[in-house]
Design an enzyme around this catalytic site. Structure first.
Site, PDB file in Angstrom:
ATOM      1  N   GLU A 165       4.269   5.046 -17.835  1.00 23.04           N
ATOM      2  CA  GLU A 165       3.648   6.042 -18.341  1.00 23.04           C
ATOM      3  C   GLU A 165       3.410   7.198 -17.463  1.00 23.04           C
ATOM      4  O   GLU A 165       3.116   8.196 -17.942  1.00 23.04           O
ATOM      5  CB  GLU A 165       2.213   5.719 -18.935  1.00 23.04           C
ATOM      6  CG  GLU A 165       1.138   5.275 -17.793  1.00 23.04           C
ATOM      7  CD  GLU A 165       1.202   3.519 -17.389  1.00 23.04           C
ATOM      8  OE1 GLU A 165       2.162   2.855 -17.620  1.00 23.04           O
ATOM      9  OE2 GLU A 165       0.048   3.150 -16.829  1.00 23.04           O
ATOM     10  N   CYS A 212       1.874  -3.673 -15.869  1.00 24.89           N
ATOM     11  CA  CYS A 212       1.242  -3.885 -14.721  1.00 24.89           C
ATOM     12  C   CYS A 212       0.373  -5.324 -15.048  1.00 24.89           C
ATOM     13  O   CYS A 212       1.030  -6.431 -15.150  1.00 24.89           O
ATOM     14  CB  CYS A 212       0.367  -2.919 -14.184  1.00 24.89           C
ATOM     15  SG  CYS A 212       0.233  -2.906 -12.502  1.00 24.89           S
ATOM     16  N   HIS A 236       4.347   1.304 -13.746  1.00 25.45           N
ATOM     17  CA  HIS A 236       3.635   2.040 -14.645  1.00 25.45           C
ATOM     18  C   HIS A 236       4.518   3.087 -15.393  1.00 25.45           C
ATOM     19  O   HIS A 236       4.770   4.456 -14.642  1.00 25.45           O
ATOM     20  CB  HIS A 236       2.399   2.996 -14.323  1.00 25.45           C
ATOM     21  CG  HIS A 236       1.462   1.767 -13.819  1.00 25.45           C
ATOM     22  ND1 HIS A 236       0.186   1.662 -14.634  1.00 25.45           N
ATOM     23  CD2 HIS A 236       1.145   1.102 -12.660  1.00 25.45           C
ATOM     24  CE1 HIS A 236      -0.358   0.722 -14.034  1.00 25.45           C
ATOM     25  NE2 HIS A 236      -0.164   0.506 -12.883  1.00 25.45           N
TER      26      HIS A 236
END
Ligand code: GLN
Length: 537
Positions: free
Chosen positions: A511, A383, A509
């Site tokens: 993650e 990001c 993202h």
């Protein structure tokens, strides 16, 4: 069809005892026994969601596939259960009040006085039950944030007290407390637990199961004593001893029979003991790594590791795939300067530049990226980290000296990162970013295409700014290519350097999508590249 069962998890004595991990572990065990489970968090603060909170306040803001900005515990739920959560899985007091006040303004209460009981408590109950309306879950585990006795969690406690009477035989309470060890007297103390249960009883709730967090093993005598004073049978007093990793908690709870105790109370069949094969395999690898690699996580909230929770856990999951322990070095970007960068980063074989907002710490991120690019160290930018990679390339390779994001410099001469068109007229800060899952087409023969082995992926977003397509040609001609793009809007979602072995920036993202049994391919590939770099060093 059997009715959905509701399990409420409260906490007492102290905060941070790990209600989220206990809830996720219980969910995992019930799921492994063949039941469908989801987990919900009720947060007692007045923010409508944690999206507007500074990470220092509340750690990371976790984003669901449907675009809800939520508490980081939802990340644990997804990582443990390997199932997606949604807007409905996180409710705050702010949202409850907002809904009630909106109904009042619409006139829905037909002239009645609107009160905490029944209107706020009814709204809480409605939000708990919403998850179960389609009947797709055998169990809904609801974790109540805060500690019993807090003024702000009282309406939640009252609401779940009522639910047991509304839905007979379908609800059960777990209370998690702490049994401290007093070194001076060499004793474990149960009095705080007794007081905490008394407090719950004052609110009309008799816990069915007590989970006692402890440093030392609980003797049978202590369990009996706690049971006796708290009206709980001894077999429902569960020990939760400290373990080296949160991922061991499901196994610990299986050994303590938390899941079968619950099933028995609901008169449900426990079936065979679950093997948890993939889970145990992961644990085995996680606990006995064959190799290590040092990776730098460059961000500006590094004083609080919770701010990067999902990134840190993604390294744990992907590390296990490679039998590798990732030594993650959290580096404050404000400590990085042209003079210090080599000394700080030289021991690292991979550099990740973290997401973030605002101007502070940007210069250090740019310096870290330049270092990774020039020294061909594997790089992953997430990001804001991707946006910084674009700015760094524009300034130092394309020669656009003052290139910037309009987030940092509104009138920059080279707005290589710019606010998205749809964001320009938005004034409110809450829930208005580009949020949740969006498709991304991967360019054939690109590095990310090789990594994902897919033509298209869906990843989760949380941002207002984007790569400015007006500059795309300049970048592509010089080796920074758009290898992932949104099929509808053409927004650039991934950039990579063709001249570097592993230099990837993603606007989304990854993650948020990594789980124990499904580590994220980008993290796996990043670790692999870092291992390779380390060996060649
Ligand atoms: N601040 C940047 C934006 O809004 C990046 C956000 C992020 O890193 N999550 O676009």
């Amino acid at each position: 069809m059997a009715k959905t069962k509701y399990i409420f998890v409260t906490g007492g004595v102290a905060s941070s005892l790990g209600k989220g991990i206990i809830s996720a572990s219980l969910g995992k065990l019930l799921q492994a026994r063949g039941y469908s489970v989801t987990i919900q968090k009720l947060d007692p603060y007045l923010n409508v969601d944690p999206g507007t909170l500074n990470p220092y306040e509340h750690g990371e803001c976790y984003v669901t596939i449907d675009g809800a900005e939520t508490d980081l515990d939802l990340g644990h739920y997804e990582r443990f259960l390997n199932e997606e959560t949604s807007q409905r899985n996180n409710v705050t007091t702010g949202r409850i009040y907002k809904n009630v006040i909106e109904k009042e303004r619409r006139g829905d209460y037909l002239g009645k006085t609107v009160q905490i009981i029944p209107h706020i408590t009814d709204e809480i109950k409605r939000n708990i039950k919403l998850l179960g309306t389609k009947g797709q879950y055998d169990f809904i585990i609801t974790e109540i944030g805060g500690t019993v006795g807090d003024i702000e969690s009282l309406p939640y406690i009252e609401a779940v007290r009522q639910m047991k009477w509304d839905m007979e035989g379908q609800c059960l309470y777990i209370h998690l407390t702490l049994v401290p060890f007093l070194a001076a007297s060499g004793e474990l103390k149960t009095k705080p637990t007794q007081h905490s249960v008394k407090q719950l009883l004052e609110s009309g709730i008799q816990p069915d199961i007590l989970v006692l967090r402890t440093e030392k093993p609980l003797t049978s005598d202590i369990k009996r004593k706690v049971g006796l004073f708290c009206n709980v049978d001894k077999s429902s007093v569960i020990e939760s001893r400290d373990v080296p990793t949160i991922y061991e908690v499901p196994i610990a709870m299986l050994n303590e029979q938390l899941d079968t105790t619950i099933l028995k109370k609901f008169k449900m069949k426990p079936g065979n003991e679950p093997e948890l094969k993939p889970w145990r395999l992961f644990l085995e690898r996680h606990k006995n790594p064959q190799q290590t690699v040092s990776i730098a996580l460059v961000g500006k909230y590094v004083e609080l590791a919770d701010a990067y929770k999902s990134i840190i856990e993604s390294f744990v999951h992907a590390g296990a795939t490679h039998d590798c322990k990732v030594n993650l070095k959290l580096i404050h970007s404000e400590t990085l300067s042209k003079e210090s960068v080599h000394e700080i980063l030289q021991g690292c074989s991979g550099i990740l530049v973290a997401p973030g907002f605002g101007h502070r710490g940007i210069d250090g991120k740019l310096i870290a990226i330049q270092y990774a690019r020039e020294k061909t160290i594997p790089f992953l930018g997430i990001c804001l980290g991707m946006q910084c990679a674009v700015i760094e390339f524009a300034r130092n390779v394309l020669g656009f000296e003052l290139a910037n994001s309009t987030e940092m410099s509104r009138k920059t001469q080279y707005p290589v990162i710019d606010i998205m068109a749809e964001q320009k007229d938005i004034a409110d800060k809450g829930g208005t970013m580009r949020l949740g899952g969006f498709p991304c087409n991967l360019k054939k023969r690109s590095l990310v295409h090789k990594i994902y082995k897919l033509d298209s992926v869906i990843e989760r977003h949380r941002h207002r700014y984007e790569f400015n397509n007006a500059y795309l040609e300049d970048f592509q001609e010089n080796g920074m290519v758009a290898s992932g793009r949104n099929p509808e809007t053409n927004l650039v979602e991934i950039i990579e350097l063709t001249t570097h072995p592993f230099f990837i920036g993603v606007q989304f993202h990854p993650e948020y999508r990594s789980t124990v049994v499904n580590p994220h391919p980008l993290f796996e590939a990043f670790i692999q590249a870092s291992l390779k770099y380390e060996k060649q060093k």
